[in-house]
Each structure stands twice: as structure tokens, then as C-alpha cells.
Design an enzyme around this catalytic site. Structure first.
Site, PDB file in Angstrom:
ATOM      1  N   CYS A 187      -4.583   6.033  -4.942  1.00 46.53           N
ATOM      2  CA  CYS A 187      -3.983   4.711  -4.712  1.00 46.53           C
ATOM      3  C   CYS A 187      -2.483   4.864  -4.963  1.00 46.53           C
ATOM      4  CB  CYS A 187      -4.601   3.705  -5.677  1.00 46.53           C
ATOM      5  SG  CYS A 187      -3.864   2.070  -5.565  1.00 46.53           S
ATOM      6  N   CYS A 244       0.877  -1.180   0.000  1.00 46.78           N
ATOM      7  CA  CYS A 244       0.000   0.000   0.000  1.00 46.78           C
ATOM      8  C   CYS A 244       0.914   1.231   0.000  1.00 46.78           C
ATOM      9  CB  CYS A 244      -0.884  -0.012   1.245  1.00 46.78           C
ATOM     10  SG  CYS A 244      -1.996   1.397   1.326  1.00 46.78           S
TER      11      CYS A 244
HETATM   12  N1  API Z   1      -6.400  -2.211  -2.658  1.00 46.11           N
HETATM   13  C1  API Z   1      -4.987  -2.554  -2.857  1.00 46.11           C
HETATM   14  C2  API Z   1      -4.202  -2.343  -1.555  1.00 46.11           C
HETATM   15  C3  API Z   1      -4.143  -0.886  -1.152  1.00 46.11           C
HETATM   16  C4  API Z   1      -3.336  -0.114  -2.148  1.00 46.11           C
HETATM   17  C5  API Z   1      -3.529   1.397  -2.147  1.00 46.11           C
HETATM   18  N2  API Z   1      -4.380   1.930  -1.109  1.00 46.11           N
HETATM   19  C6  API Z   1      -2.203   2.108  -2.184  1.00 46.11           C
HETATM   20  O1  API Z   1      -2.079   3.219  -1.641  1.00 46.11           O
HETATM   21  O2  API Z   1      -1.267   1.546  -2.815  1.00 46.11           O
HETATM   22  C7  API Z   1      -4.871  -4.022  -3.268  1.00 46.11           C
HETATM   23  O3  API Z   1      -5.717  -4.815  -2.862  1.00 46.11           O
HETATM   24  O4  API Z   1      -3.906  -4.342  -3.981  1.00 46.11           O
END
Ligand code: API
Length: 325
Positions: A234, A81
Site C-alpha cells: 500500500c 493511491c
Molecule cells: N485502499 C485505500 C486506497 C488505495 C491505497 C493504496 N493502494 C496505495 O497504494 O496507497 C483507501 O481506501 O484509502
């Protein structure tokens, strides 16, 4: 047993940090999942809910200051993340009085460090984003007999869009689009299908980002996240988009890329080595507030009596966003 939760965000991609080293005993796998689903719920959760929970723990790896596990709002675990690791970096920096150190994640111990504030009172950290892979096996991708997906049309998803798939190491599907498409319904339609748990292409889901090029080394990234849905940003998605922008759309290696997102802005750097690529993600690590409650209340989703102590940081972040062109 009481638990302290810190509500944090990177570009308004928001999380709770739960430091397991402060607990009398570690949470079980089932408790991690249940606690996350309860506290992140946008209607019944704590302080408006969140996109996930970042569980901090000690690392057994030498010269590594801590460990981060990422649990999405739906209870699924992710390998990385990008927005979250910046907030965990700030948390560990303050716990351990360090400014340049490593954090253990599922597949790699990643370098993190404090960076110059992006704006007054906007605490800023940067994080290494790696490993990077284009392999279908690393992506959990099953598209015909393709082992990699580089700028190809997928008629099952769209008659007109081109897609590239990359793991950083969580899986991302990236498409460069015009402004109307960036804001339109296609992202939700495509990503909703690829995260329905039934589709044959990404059975375990995938983060899907639409990217608009705003200028040289200046892009806008909108993401529908696996395990969450639409988020304000993200971090791994913006890092993946920056890599593909450099590889396919004229962006520059080793030059700061300004990445706008619905929640604000971060900067990225794309690096090439003789074995592949890695990125740096530089952005805010804002602490919104804290709460302490019993584990029983957390697991039961009883937050009505929980005192959430708001910090004074959000106005500075909002001012930063308001000043973005
Ligand atoms: N939902 C993403 C994880 C969180 C990634 C995102 N919140 C970031 O800041 O990279 C997954 O399942 O791969």
C-alpha cells in the site's frame, strides 16, 4: 463503446488504468463503481482481477497534466493511491512526453516524476504524498474525545499494541510490531473489525499497517487496506509508516528509507516544512498487459472472450524482487 484497460502494478499492488479521455462519453458514477467491482473480482474478473481501478481524466487545473480517481475493489472511492499514482504518472508521461509534472487528486495536485530505474527494465516513478493530517476529523476517526492519536494503546483493539493515526490524505492506522506479530493474525483481526462498517472508531473504515523495523532507515510494512483487504503493498501506507517511523522510531528526515513489502520494495523520503510534513514515494510502475472490450461486457463482467495482451515487463520485476535481500 469500446474501453481499453491497462493492468498495472506498484509493488504488486495491482490496478487497471481506464483513461476516460479515450471514451466517446464519460462513465456515470454508477458505471465507475460497477465496472470496478466486475473487473477487479479475483475469481471472475479480468486477468486475475485487481485491487482497484485508476480512472484517468483531463484536469481543469492550470499546469496539471491529468487527473486520477481511485476506486477500490469494493467500489468505494479513495482520496489517494500511492502505488497507483506512480503507474498513472508513467501512463501520462508516455501519453504527453513529460517526465516531471502534476496530477490532480481529490485533495491536491501532486508532483510526479520519472526516476532512475530501481533495476534493469523496471520503470520507476516517484510521487509526492500529501497533504498530511493527524486530525480525527480528517481521518474519519472517533476514539473517545481524542483529536489526534500518537502512539497510544487502544484496549478495544489490542491489549499490547500502540497505534498512531495519520491521513495522507487517505486514513491510516500504524503500529510498530515484532516479526511474529507482523506475520500473525492480529492485523487481519484488527483491520477486519475497523473495516466492518459497524465499528464506532472508523465508521468509514481505515487502512491498517503493521511495521517491523529491520535496521536504520529500513522497514517492512504489511497492510490491510480499506475497501480491498490484504494487498501486496500500500503506497500511502508505506509513506505513512515512513513518516511515523521518523517521528517515533528513530528514522531520519531527508534520508532514503528502504521499505520492504510482501510485493517487493520501494524507497521513501520524509520531509518537514514549517507547516507540517510531506513524503516522496519512489517505486516501480509496471505495465502487465492490456485489453480492449465493450463497455457492456465490462459492466456485465463478461471477460471470457476478452483478449488480454501480456507485456514483457513482469519477468524483469520478478528478477528485481528475487534479488532483494
Ligand atoms: N485502499 C485505500 C486506497 C488505495 C491505497 C493504496 N493502494 C496505495 O497504494 O496507497 C483507501 O481506501 O484509502
Amino acid at each position: 463503446m469500446d474501453v481499453t484497460l491497462i493492468k498495472v502494478h506498484g509493488s504488486e499492488n495491482d490496478f487497471f488504468i481506464l483513461d476516460q479521455t479515450k471514451l466517446a462519453h464519460r462513465l456515470s458514477e454508477a458505471e465507475l463503481k460497477q465496472a470496478t467491482q466486475q473487473v477487479t473480482d479475483r475469481k471472475s474478473g479480468l486477468a486475475g482481477g485487481a485491487d482497484g481501478v485508476l480512472y484517468v481524466d483531463d484536469s481543469s487545473h492550470p499546469q496539471v497534466s491529468g487527473k486520477m480517481r481511485v476506486i477500490n475493489a469494493d467500489g468505494s472511492e479513495a482520496s489517494m493511491c500511492g502505488n497507483g499514482i506512480r503507474t498513472v504518472a508513467r501512463y501520462l508521461s508516455e501519453q504527453k512526453q513529460q517526465t516531471d509534472f502534476k496530477i490532480e487528486t481529490m485533495y491536491a495536485d501532486l508532483n510526479v516524476k520519472q526516476a532512475a530505474d530501481l533495476a534493469p527494465e523496471v520503470k520507476t516513478f516517484q510521487a509526492e504524498i500529501s497533504p498530511v493530517s493527524f486530525q480525527a476529523t480528517d481521518l474519519g476517526m472517533h476514539v473517545a474525545d481524542l483529536t489526534e492519536l500518537h502512539h497510544v494503546k487502544l484496549p478495544a483493539l489490542s491489549k499490547s499494541l500502540f497505534f498512531t493515526a495519520v491521513a495522507v490524505p487517505n486514513p491510516h492506522l500504524i503500529s510498530f510490531v515484532d516479526h511474529a506479530t507482523l506475520l500473525g493474525p492480529e492485523l487481519g483481526r484488527i483491520a477486519g473489525y475497523l473495516n466492518d462498517g459497524q465499528n464506532p472508531y472508523f465508521p468509514d473504515g481505515v487502512n491498517v499497517s503493521f511495521v517491523e523495523v529491520l535496521g536504520q532507515n529500513h522497514i517492512f510494512v504489511r497492510t490491510f487496506e480499506r475497501g480491498v483487504g490484504f494487498t501486496n503493498a500500500c503506497g500511502t501506507g508505506m509513506s505513512a509508516a515512513s513518516l511515523i517511523y521518523v517521528l517515533e522510531q528513530g528514522g531520519d528526515f531527508e534520508q532514503l528509507i528502504t521499505v520492504r513489502n510482501p510485493g517487493g520494495m520501494v524507497k521513501t523520503l520524509v520531509h518537514q516544512t514549517d507547516t507540517g510534513y510531506w513524503m516522496e514515494l519512489i517505486g516501480n510502475a509496471t505495465f502487465v498487459g492490456t485489453a480492449t472490450l465493450s463497455l457492456d461486457d465490462l459492466l456485465a463482467g463478461n471477460f471470457s472472450q476478452t483478449k488480454f495482451k501480456v507485456s514483457d515487463e513482469q519477468p524483469a520485476y520478478q528478477a528485481f524482487v528475487n534479488n532483494l535481500k
